[in-house]
Design a protein around this motif. Structure first.
Motif, PDB file in Angstrom:
ATOM      1  N   SER A   1     -38.028  54.746  -6.772  1.00 20.48           N
ATOM      2  CA  SER A   1     -39.011  55.456  -5.954  1.00 20.48           C
ATOM      3  C   SER A   1     -40.155  55.939  -6.832  1.00 20.48           C
ATOM      4  CB  SER A   1     -38.372  56.641  -5.220  1.00 20.48           C
ATOM      5  OG  SER A   1     -37.882  57.589  -6.130  1.00 20.48           O
ATOM      6  N   ALA A   2     -41.331  55.994  -6.226  1.00 18.57           N
ATOM      7  CA  ALA A   2     -42.517  56.468  -6.935  1.00 18.57           C
ATOM      8  C   ALA A   2     -43.442  57.138  -5.940  1.00 18.57           C
ATOM      9  CB  ALA A   2     -43.237  55.313  -7.623  1.00 18.57           C
ATOM     10  N   ALA A   3     -44.000  58.269  -6.322  1.00 18.94           N
ATOM     11  CA  ALA A   3     -44.997  58.953  -5.504  1.00 18.94           C
ATOM     12  C   ALA A   3     -46.373  58.417  -5.874  1.00 18.94           C
ATOM     13  CB  ALA A   3     -44.928  60.452  -5.736  1.00 18.94           C
ATOM     14  N   VAL A   4     -47.076  57.872  -4.906  1.00 18.20           N
ATOM     15  CA  VAL A   4     -48.395  57.289  -5.140  1.00 18.20           C
ATOM     16  C   VAL A   4     -49.449  58.264  -4.617  1.00 18.20           C
ATOM     17  CG1 VAL A   4     -49.917  55.358  -4.658  1.00 18.20           C
ATOM     18  CG2 VAL A   4     -47.465  54.972  -4.969  1.00 18.20           C
ATOM     19  N   PRO A   5     -50.410  58.640  -5.449  1.00 23.60           N
ATOM     20  CA  PRO A   5     -51.418  59.609  -5.013  1.00 23.60           C
ATOM     21  C   PRO A   5     -52.192  59.137  -3.787  1.00 23.60           C
ATOM     22  CG  PRO A   5     -51.509  59.296  -7.398  1.00 23.60           C
ATOM     23  CD  PRO A   5     -50.595  58.244  -6.854  1.00 23.60           C
TER      24      PRO A   5
ATOM     25  N   ASN B   1     -53.036  54.658   3.406  1.00 25.37           N
ATOM     26  CA  ASN B   1     -53.548  55.413   2.260  1.00 25.37           C
ATOM     27  C   ASN B   1     -53.265  56.905   2.424  1.00 25.37           C
ATOM     28  OD1 ASN B   1     -55.709  52.981   2.615  1.00 25.37           O
ATOM     29  ND2 ASN B   1     -55.328  53.433   0.473  1.00 25.37           N
ATOM     30  N   GLU B   2     -52.052  57.194   2.885  1.00 24.28           N
ATOM     31  CA  GLU B   2     -51.731  58.592   3.165  1.00 24.28           C
ATOM     32  C   GLU B   2     -51.126  59.315   1.972  1.00 24.28           C
ATOM     33  OE1 GLU B   2     -50.343  56.063   4.923  1.00 24.28           O
ATOM     34  OE2 GLU B   2     -51.710  56.011   6.635  1.00 24.28           O
ATOM     35  N   GLY B   3     -50.961  58.597   0.861  1.00 24.27           N
ATOM     36  CA  GLY B   3     -50.240  59.184  -0.251  1.00 24.27           C
ATOM     37  C   GLY B   3     -48.754  58.973  -0.055  1.00 24.27           C
TER      38      GLY B   3
ATOM     39  N   PRO C   1     -56.996  52.940  -7.411  1.00 22.48           N
ATOM     40  CA  PRO C   1     -58.017  53.413  -6.466  1.00 22.48           C
ATOM     41  C   PRO C   1     -58.896  52.250  -6.047  1.00 22.48           C
ATOM     42  CG  PRO C   1     -58.565  54.097  -8.697  1.00 22.48           C
ATOM     43  CD  PRO C   1     -57.212  53.475  -8.779  1.00 22.48           C
ATOM     44  N   PRO C   2     -59.250  52.150  -4.766  1.00 21.93           N
ATOM     45  CA  PRO C   2     -60.139  51.067  -4.335  1.00 21.93           C
ATOM     46  C   PRO C   2     -61.525  51.225  -4.944  1.00 21.93           C
ATOM     47  CG  PRO C   2     -59.842  52.663  -2.570  1.00 21.93           C
ATOM     48  CD  PRO C   2     -58.883  53.053  -3.654  1.00 21.93           C
TER      49      PRO C   2
END
Length: 270
Positions: free
Chosen positions: A177-181, A212-214, A233-234
């Motif tokens: 698991s990873a938390a993506v900003p 793209n909700e984080g 980041p786009p």
């Protein structure tokens, strides 16, 4: 190679890109006999982006007009910054062409920000053992950290645009698991196997879509699996592409064509 099996993962369907990840091809897996012709990607130019080549099985011999050259084998990665432009070839080693074997290769294109599109070309080839590695506490998930960071470990390549990219291998029941900003775009492609991603099943050659909700990305392997996991980041910049060139305007594309034809991207020498 004649009959090289290829699946296009990006663009696909209504997904034109996962900005800044703009192209992904999956070649193989397949077995080639002795005395084959090797990979068919002879000399060709690029400008305006970076290529990341994942050698799952077999090998790839890279040569380019800026002096980059190496043969990378199973588990390794080649990272090339085309930048202002170069000519390169991606072919098989003499050993592979003579003896044959299993070949599986993926190539990802990562767009460069407008301000870095004319950066000097560069090439980095990494065998599997030369890249920083990740391993889960229970040992069921391992991987190579190519760029950015994972689990507090910095990757092999420092990028222009905070691109985080890893190749992860799962044993059955392995969990990651990873938390993506928030506002990051997530790239998750199933190279092989079957996994549950945030509870939804995904199988070999699936590109998983995210908002793209984080997101917290949770991957559970339902069988032995391998995935490409990345986020960045786009750029949110105009993209104009023509064959091997990816720029921001049509004028820049025309300039790239002129520069290639006039030899400004280097001269190919056999």
């Amino acid at each position: 190679m004649e009959g090289l099996l290829t699946w296009r993962a990006i663009p696909v369907g209504d997904i034109s890109a996962v900005d800044p990840f703009i192209f992904l091809n999956h070649h193989g897996p397949q077995v080639f006999p002795p005395d084959n012709n090797g990979l068919p990607f002879g000399p060709h130019p690029h400008r305006g982006f970076e290529t990341v080549t994942f050698i799952i099985d077999g090998d790839v011999m890279h040569t380019d007009s800026s002096g980059g050259k190496s043969i990378i084998t199973s588990g390794g990665v080649q990272w090339m910054t085309a930048g202002s432009g170069l000519i390169h070839a991606e072919v098989s080693s003499e050993d592979f062409m003579k003896n044959g074997g299993k070949e599986e290769v993926l190539q990802l294109w990562v767009n460069l920000p407008a301000k870095h599109k004319m950066a000097p070309p560069a090439y980095y080839g990494f065998q599997k053992h030369e890249m920083p590695s990740y391993i889960s506490p229970d040992g069921k998930v391992s991987g190579s950290i190519i760029s950015g960071s994972l689990g507090g470990i910095r990757g092999a390549v420092q990028t222009f645009h905070d691109v985080n990219l890893s190749l992860l291998s799962f044993n059955e029941n392995g969990e990651f698991s990873a938390a993506v900003p928030p506002a990051m775009n997530i790239l998750l492609y199933i190279v092989s196997g079957r996994v549950a991603v945030n509870g939804a099943e995904a199988v070999t050659r699936n590109l998983v879509s995210f908002g793209n909700e984080g997101d917290e990305v949770k991957i559970t392997a339902l069988e032995k699996s391998e995935v490409i996991f990345g986020f960045a980041p786009p750029l949110n910049e105009p993209v104009v592409s023509y064959g091997p060139f990816v720029m921001n305007t049509e004028d820049e594309i025309r300039e790239a064509m002129r520069d290639y034809q006039s030899g400004k991207m280097g001269v190919w020498e056999e």
